[in-house]
Motif scaffolding. Structure first.
Motif, PDB file in Angstrom:
ATOM      1  N   ASN A  18       0.813  -1.214   0.000  1.00  0.00           N
ATOM      2  CA  ASN A  18       0.000   0.000   0.000  1.00  0.00           C
ATOM      3  C   ASN A  18       0.847   1.265   0.000  1.00  0.00           C
ATOM      4  N   ARG A  47      -0.184   4.185  -2.330  1.00  0.00           N
ATOM      5  CA  ARG A  47      -0.838   5.318  -1.677  1.00  0.00           C
ATOM      6  C   ARG A  47       0.137   6.412  -1.245  1.00  0.00           C
ATOM      7  N   GLY A  48       1.421   6.195  -1.530  1.00  0.00           N
ATOM      8  CA  GLY A  48       2.409   7.246  -1.318  1.00  0.00           C
ATOM      9  C   GLY A  48       2.670   7.642   0.129  1.00  0.00           C
ATOM     10  N   PHE A  49       3.082   6.713   0.944  1.00  0.00           N
ATOM     11  CA  PHE A  49       3.553   7.071   2.298  1.00  0.00           C
ATOM     12  C   PHE A  49       4.834   6.312   2.612  1.00  0.00           C
ATOM     13  N   LYS A  63      -7.867  -2.340   8.739  1.00  0.00           N
ATOM     14  CA  LYS A  63      -8.893  -1.329   8.544  1.00  0.00           C
ATOM     15  C   LYS A  63      -8.285  -0.040   7.992  1.00  0.00           C
ATOM     16  N   GLU A  64      -7.340   0.528   8.744  1.00  0.00           N
ATOM     17  CA  GLU A  64      -6.722   1.778   8.276  1.00  0.00           C
ATOM     18  C   GLU A  64      -5.356   1.981   8.901  1.00  0.00           C
ATOM     19  N   LEU A  65      -4.616   2.914   8.316  1.00  0.00           N
ATOM     20  CA  LEU A  65      -3.277   3.236   8.798  1.00  0.00           C
ATOM     21  C   LEU A  65      -3.187   4.731   9.061  1.00  0.00           C
ATOM     22  N   VAL A  66      -2.432   5.114  10.084  1.00  0.00           N
ATOM     23  CA  VAL A  66      -2.070   6.518  10.241  1.00  0.00           C
ATOM     24  C   VAL A  66      -0.638   6.615   9.733  1.00  0.00           C
ATOM     25  N   VAL A  67      -0.453   7.403   8.678  1.00  0.00           N
ATOM     26  CA  VAL A  67       0.839   7.411   7.979  1.00  0.00           C
ATOM     27  C   VAL A  67       1.381   8.827   7.813  1.00  0.00           C
ATOM     28  N   GLU A  68       2.622   8.881   7.378  1.00  0.00           N
ATOM     29  CA  GLU A  68       3.229  10.166   6.986  1.00  0.00           C
ATOM     30  C   GLU A  68       3.782  10.019   5.598  1.00  0.00           C
ATOM     31  N   HIS A 128       7.954   0.576  15.345  1.00  0.00           N
ATOM     32  CA  HIS A 128       7.431   1.413  16.439  1.00  0.00           C
ATOM     33  C   HIS A 128       5.990   1.872  16.225  1.00  0.00           C
ATOM     34  N   ARG A 153       6.113   6.292   6.148  1.00  0.00           N
ATOM     35  CA  ARG A 153       6.248   5.953   7.569  1.00  0.00           C
ATOM     36  C   ARG A 153       4.847   5.630   8.092  1.00  0.00           C
ATOM     37  N   ARG A 158       2.550   5.247  11.508  1.00  0.00           N
ATOM     38  CA  ARG A 158       2.516   5.550  12.948  1.00  0.00           C
ATOM     39  C   ARG A 158       1.554   4.642  13.701  1.00  0.00           C
TER      40      ARG A 158
END
Lengths: 252, 113
Positions: free
Chosen positions: B17, B21-23, B108-113, B59, B25, B27
């Motif tokens: 992904n 989806r261009g990330f 379900k989902e990711l929190v990314v940078e 992490h 990192r 979190r």
């Protein structure tokens, strides 16, 4: 590592940098099954078996329930009637493959090392390596002895058959429900030992019906041969029904 | 310990992904685990921490959302929450209850940078 956020970078971020970092964060929706990759490979395996009408049966149980001993008797009885091959799964050694090979049928061994179950990719790999010619025959996969992990991993099999020996507790289906809920047939093994045990067959059958009301049950002893004919009949009936379904599907 | 293999699948999905989806990192990783699956959330957290080392999800916090089991009664057609596979219908006491939810596991989902 950064003490502020534990982000793993080799710098100490100032509070400002942290705010900026937070503002760069975004949420990405995925909504995908974690085992989607395994399911895709399993589907590929199943299509491959469907294409040459090979019925694939995944045998699961705790270690020592008698999977290999049952397979020895099974392939010996079946090989005159239809093509048979076996894929053996164990953490280590090729002892089981040697036992099956001695019965005169093709057999591939998978060693999972630290792994506690077979997955669809491991099976796909041996399908490419070994010549298991099986048109209108049966491919047995003996999974790693384990009542928990194999239940989550589809190998592409047409039938999952769970074995349970009379030397185990009759409440096993209640204690390990997932594997009993996802199998189509239960084979109660080592029934020649029943006179020496306090195993309550009726209670066991009640527990099975509670977990999986649709599950068929066969009782046998691979040593004495009692009940073996019913298992061979079940395999033949299941195989012929499967082959017929495939030919109907394959016809224009 | 099938949680190890499941964690490896999770990391592979995240890496796939990341390209699409261009990330770079991750979190937080939010997964839904069915209560009737044979996945143990604490083992999953431990395995994920081990498997994610050296990846873009190192992490990252693994947030496990517990999904209760749901059954559908073949006799009366009603749906209800179930605590185990061998559930009976609480309305008509029917024994043929199909499990319709709570056996799977999803990213379900990711929190990314």
């Amino acid at each position: 590592m950064c003490n502020e956020c534990g982000c793993g970078e080799n710098v100490a971020h100032t509070e400002f940098a942290h705010d900026a970092r937070l503002s760069r964060e975004r949420v990405v929706q995925i909504q995908e099954d974690i085992l989607a990759h395994n399911s895709r490979v399993a589907l590929g395996n199943r299509r491959r078996w469907d294409a040459n009408s090979t019925l694939c049966i995944n045998l699961v149980s705790s270690p020592g329930a008698g999977k290999t001993t049952l397979l020895e008797s099974t392939v010996t009885a079946l090989q005159q009637r239809c093509p048979v091959a076996v894929i053996e799964g164990d953490q280590q050694t090729s002892r089981d493959a040697e036992r099956i090979g001695a019965c005169g049928v093709p057999c591939a061994q998978i060693n999972t090392g630290a792994g506690c179950h077979l997955d669809a990719s491991m099976v796909e790999k041996v399908l490419g390596q070994y010549d298991l010619p099986l048109s209108s025959g049966i491919l047995f996969i003996e999974n790693v002895g384990n009542l928990i992990c194999p239940s989550e991993f589809d190998l592409g099999e047409h039938q999952r058959v769970v074995l349970m020996s009379c030397t185990e507790g009759e409440d096993k289906p209640l204690k390990y429900p997932h594997i009993f809920a996802t199998s189509t047939l239960l084979i109660l093994t080592k029934i020649d030992l029943l006179p020496f045990l306090r195993f309550d067959v009726d209670a066991c059958l009640r527990h099975v019906a509670e977990i999986n009301p649709c599950m068929d049950v066969l009782r046998l002893s691979a040593y004495s041969g009692v009940g073996l004919a019913n298992w061979i009949d079940w395999l033949q009936t299941t195989r012929l029904a499967f082959v017929q379904r495939q030919s109907v599907r394959g016809s224009p | 310990m099938h949680e190890l293999a499941i964690s490896e699948s999770l990391i592979a999905m995240i890496e796939e992904n990341a390209v699409a989806r261009g990330f770079r990192r991750v979190r937080k990783v939010r997964v839904e685990i069915g209560r009737l699956s044979s996945v143990h959330a604490p083992s999953m957290r431990m395995c994920f921490a081990v498997v994610s080392r050296g990846t873009m999800a190192e992490h990252a916090e693994l947030d496990v959302i517990d999904v209760p089991g749901r059954g559908s009664c073949a006799s009366c057609g009603r749906q209800f929450e179930i605590a185990r596979h061998a559930a009976r219908c609480p309305h008509c006491m029917g024994a043929h209850v199909a499990v319709v939810e709570g056996t799977g596991m999803r990213l379900k989902e990711l929190v990314v940078e």
